[in-house]
Write a protein that holds these residues in place. Structure first.
Motif, PDB file in Angstrom:
ATOM      1  N   GLN A 151       0.822  -1.209   0.000  1.00  0.00           N
ATOM      2  CA  GLN A 151       0.000   0.000   0.000  1.00  0.00           C
ATOM      3  C   GLN A 151       0.857   1.260   0.000  1.00  0.00           C
ATOM      4  N   VAL A 152       0.521   2.202  -0.884  1.00  0.00           N
ATOM      5  CA  VAL A 152       1.221   3.483  -0.964  1.00  0.00           C
ATOM      6  C   VAL A 152       0.349   4.538  -0.290  1.00  0.00           C
ATOM      7  N   CYS A 153       0.966   5.299   0.629  1.00  0.00           N
ATOM      8  CA  CYS A 153       0.255   6.345   1.361  1.00  0.00           C
ATOM      9  C   CYS A 153       1.002   7.661   1.236  1.00  0.00           C
ATOM     10  N   THR A 154       0.270   8.753   1.393  1.00  0.00           N
ATOM     11  CA  THR A 154       0.879  10.071   1.453  1.00  0.00           C
ATOM     12  C   THR A 154       0.482  10.697   2.784  1.00  0.00           C
ATOM     13  N   TRP A 155       1.221  11.715   3.182  1.00  0.00           N
ATOM     14  CA  TRP A 155       0.942  12.396   4.433  1.00  0.00           C
ATOM     15  C   TRP A 155       0.078  13.609   4.156  1.00  0.00           C
ATOM     16  N   GLU A 156      -0.673  14.030   5.192  1.00  0.00           N
ATOM     17  CA  GLU A 156      -1.463  15.250   5.141  1.00  0.00           C
ATOM     18  C   GLU A 156      -1.199  16.000   6.437  1.00  0.00           C
ATOM     19  N   GLU A 157      -0.813  17.263   6.318  1.00  0.00           N
ATOM     20  CA  GLU A 157      -0.435  18.035   7.509  1.00  0.00           C
ATOM     21  C   GLU A 157      -1.518  17.987   8.578  1.00  0.00           C
ATOM     22  N   GLY A 158      -1.054  17.720   9.818  1.00  0.00           N
ATOM     23  CA  GLY A 158      -1.957  17.661  10.961  1.00  0.00           C
ATOM     24  C   GLY A 158      -2.647  16.323  11.140  1.00  0.00           C
ATOM     25  N   LYS A 159      -2.432  15.384  10.219  1.00  0.00           N
ATOM     26  CA  LYS A 159      -3.071  14.066  10.288  1.00  0.00           C
ATOM     27  C   LYS A 159      -2.028  13.009  10.632  1.00  0.00           C
ATOM     28  N   THR A 160      -2.517  11.887  11.159  1.00  0.00           N
ATOM     29  CA  THR A 160      -1.619  10.795  11.545  1.00  0.00           C
ATOM     30  C   THR A 160      -1.726   9.630  10.568  1.00  0.00           C
ATOM     31  N   LEU A 161      -0.639   8.892  10.508  1.00  0.00           N
ATOM     32  CA  LEU A 161      -0.556   7.671   9.706  1.00  0.00           C
ATOM     33  C   LEU A 161      -0.014   6.597  10.643  1.00  0.00           C
ATOM     34  N   PHE A 162      -0.788   5.557  10.893  1.00  0.00           N
ATOM     35  CA  PHE A 162      -0.378   4.452  11.753  1.00  0.00           C
ATOM     36  C   PHE A 162      -0.029   3.257  10.891  1.00  0.00           C
ATOM     37  N   PHE A 163       1.046   2.547  11.251  1.00  0.00           N
ATOM     38  CA  PHE A 163       1.372   1.330  10.524  1.00  0.00           C
ATOM     39  C   PHE A 163       2.259   0.416  11.359  1.00  0.00           C
ATOM     40  N   ASP A 164       2.297  -0.836  10.955  1.00  0.00           N
ATOM     41  CA  ASP A 164       3.152  -1.845  11.567  1.00  0.00           C
ATOM     42  C   ASP A 164       4.488  -1.773  10.840  1.00  0.00           C
ATOM     43  N   ASP A 165       5.514  -1.262  11.514  1.00  0.00           N
ATOM     44  CA  ASP A 165       6.784  -1.067  10.803  1.00  0.00           C
ATOM     45  C   ASP A 165       7.582  -2.348  10.635  1.00  0.00           C
ATOM     46  N   THR A 166       7.020  -3.496  11.066  1.00  0.00           N
ATOM     47  CA  THR A 166       7.690  -4.759  10.741  1.00  0.00           C
ATOM     48  C   THR A 166       7.341  -5.195   9.314  1.00  0.00           C
ATOM     49  N   CYS A 167       6.355  -4.539   8.710  1.00  0.00           N
ATOM     50  CA  CYS A 167       6.084  -4.747   7.285  1.00  0.00           C
ATOM     51  C   CYS A 167       7.146  -3.966   6.513  1.00  0.00           C
ATOM     52  N   PRO A 168       7.645  -4.524   5.419  1.00  0.00           N
ATOM     53  CA  PRO A 168       8.627  -3.768   4.631  1.00  0.00           C
ATOM     54  C   PRO A 168       8.034  -2.422   4.201  1.00  0.00           C
ATOM     55  N   HIS A 169       8.813  -1.362   4.385  1.00  0.00           N
ATOM     56  CA  HIS A 169       8.357  -0.037   3.984  1.00  0.00           C
ATOM     57  C   HIS A 169       9.525   0.789   3.474  1.00  0.00           C
ATOM     58  N   GLU A 170       9.203   1.691   2.563  1.00  0.00           N
ATOM     59  CA  GLU A 170      10.198   2.587   1.973  1.00  0.00           C
ATOM     60  C   GLU A 170       9.559   3.954   1.792  1.00  0.00           C
ATOM     61  N   VAL A 171      10.410   4.975   1.715  1.00  0.00           N
ATOM     62  CA  VAL A 171       9.920   6.343   1.640  1.00  0.00           C
ATOM     63  C   VAL A 171      10.602   7.070   0.481  1.00  0.00           C
ATOM     64  N   HIS A 172       9.816   7.838  -0.247  1.00  0.00           N
ATOM     65  CA  HIS A 172      10.319   8.644  -1.372  1.00  0.00           C
ATOM     66  C   HIS A 172       9.904  10.096  -1.154  1.00  0.00           C
ATOM     67  N   ASN A 173      10.829  11.020  -1.413  1.00  0.00           N
ATOM     68  CA  ASN A 173      10.488  12.434  -1.477  1.00  0.00           C
ATOM     69  C   ASN A 173      10.999  12.956  -2.816  1.00  0.00           C
ATOM     70  N   ASP A 174      10.155  12.856  -3.825  1.00  0.00           N
ATOM     71  CA  ASP A 174      10.514  13.283  -5.174  1.00  0.00           C
ATOM     72  C   ASP A 174      10.092  14.731  -5.421  1.00  0.00           C
ATOM     73  N   THR A 175      10.237  15.573  -4.397  1.00  0.00           N
ATOM     74  CA  THR A 175       9.890  16.992  -4.518  1.00  0.00           C
ATOM     75  C   THR A 175      11.116  17.838  -4.196  1.00  0.00           C
ATOM     76  N   ASP A 176      10.956  19.144  -4.241  1.00  0.00           N
ATOM     77  CA  ASP A 176      12.046  20.041  -3.870  1.00  0.00           C
ATOM     78  C   ASP A 176      11.785  20.683  -2.497  1.00  0.00           C
ATOM     79  N   GLU A 177      10.944  20.030  -1.673  1.00  0.00           N
ATOM     80  CA  GLU A 177      10.622  20.521  -0.333  1.00  0.00           C
ATOM     81  C   GLU A 177      10.903  19.441   0.710  1.00  0.00           C
ATOM     82  N   ASP A 178      11.159  19.880   1.957  1.00  0.00           N
ATOM     83  CA  ASP A 178      11.321  18.937   3.068  1.00  0.00           C
ATOM     84  C   ASP A 178       9.974  18.345   3.451  1.00  0.00           C
ATOM     85  N   ARG A 179      10.009  17.109   3.947  1.00  0.00           N
ATOM     86  CA  ARG A 179       8.858  16.479   4.596  1.00  0.00           C
ATOM     87  C   ARG A 179       9.250  16.315   6.054  1.00  0.00           C
TER      88      ARG A 179
END
Length: 160
Positions: A66-94
């Motif tokens: 599953q691919v998810c994105t963040w939204e300011e002020g909102k939470t994202l819960f997940f089981d980090d024992t599942c394989p996960h990766e993160v991409h920031n293909d923008t010119d701004e910090d996350r």
């Protein structure tokens, strides 16, 4: 150091039952965190999105299939024992606040999980990055106080 610089956040975090870890994570523009997984099911991970690039779809986390994105002020819960990766293909910090807390379990499971977490904290897996982080913060505070100029050789948390 973050606790001293962010006292209100620290107070709020201390009210979370079963809090284990909390830290700010800044993912710079163009960065990629390769697929990895956490070491124990004893914890649940939460990301509280503080600053999200305007092109949200280009800054994403894949957890399992599953691919998810963040939204300011909102939470994202997940089981980090599942394989996960993160991409920031923008010119701004996350920027997110990582929060790990105990997974709800029956008493016997909670006892085993707490022992496992205690043992993990005593291991080099945790102690070495922690030592690096403390050294980095000490150097950063000296820099802020004007006692030292920044160098490319300054220690970085979790990096030897």
């Amino acid at each position: 150091m973050a606790a001293r610089l962010c006292p209100e956040t620290s107070r709020a975090l201390l009210s979370i039952p079963g809090l284990q870890t909390a830290f700010f994570s800044i993912l710079a523009p163009g960065k990629y965190v390769p697929s990895h997984r956490g070491v124990t099911k004893a914890l649940v991970r939460c990301h509280l999105a503080l600053k999200v690039p305007k092109s949200r779809e280009r800054c994403r986390i894949r957890v399992g299939g599953q691919v998810c994105t963040w939204e300011e002020g909102k939470t994202l819960f997940f089981d980090d024992t599942c394989p996960h990766e993160v991409h920031n293909d923008t010119d701004e910090d996350r920027v997110v606040l990582f929060i790990d807390f105990e997974r709800p379990m029956r008493p016997a499971g909670r006892l085993v999980a707490r022992f496992l977490l205690w043992a993990l904290r005593k291991s080099a897996y945790v102690r070495d990055p922690y030592r690096n982080q403390v050294a980095w913060e000490r150097e950063f505070l000296r820099y802020l106080a004007g006692a030292a100029a920044p160098t490319d050789s300054a220690p970085i948390a979790g990096v030897g």
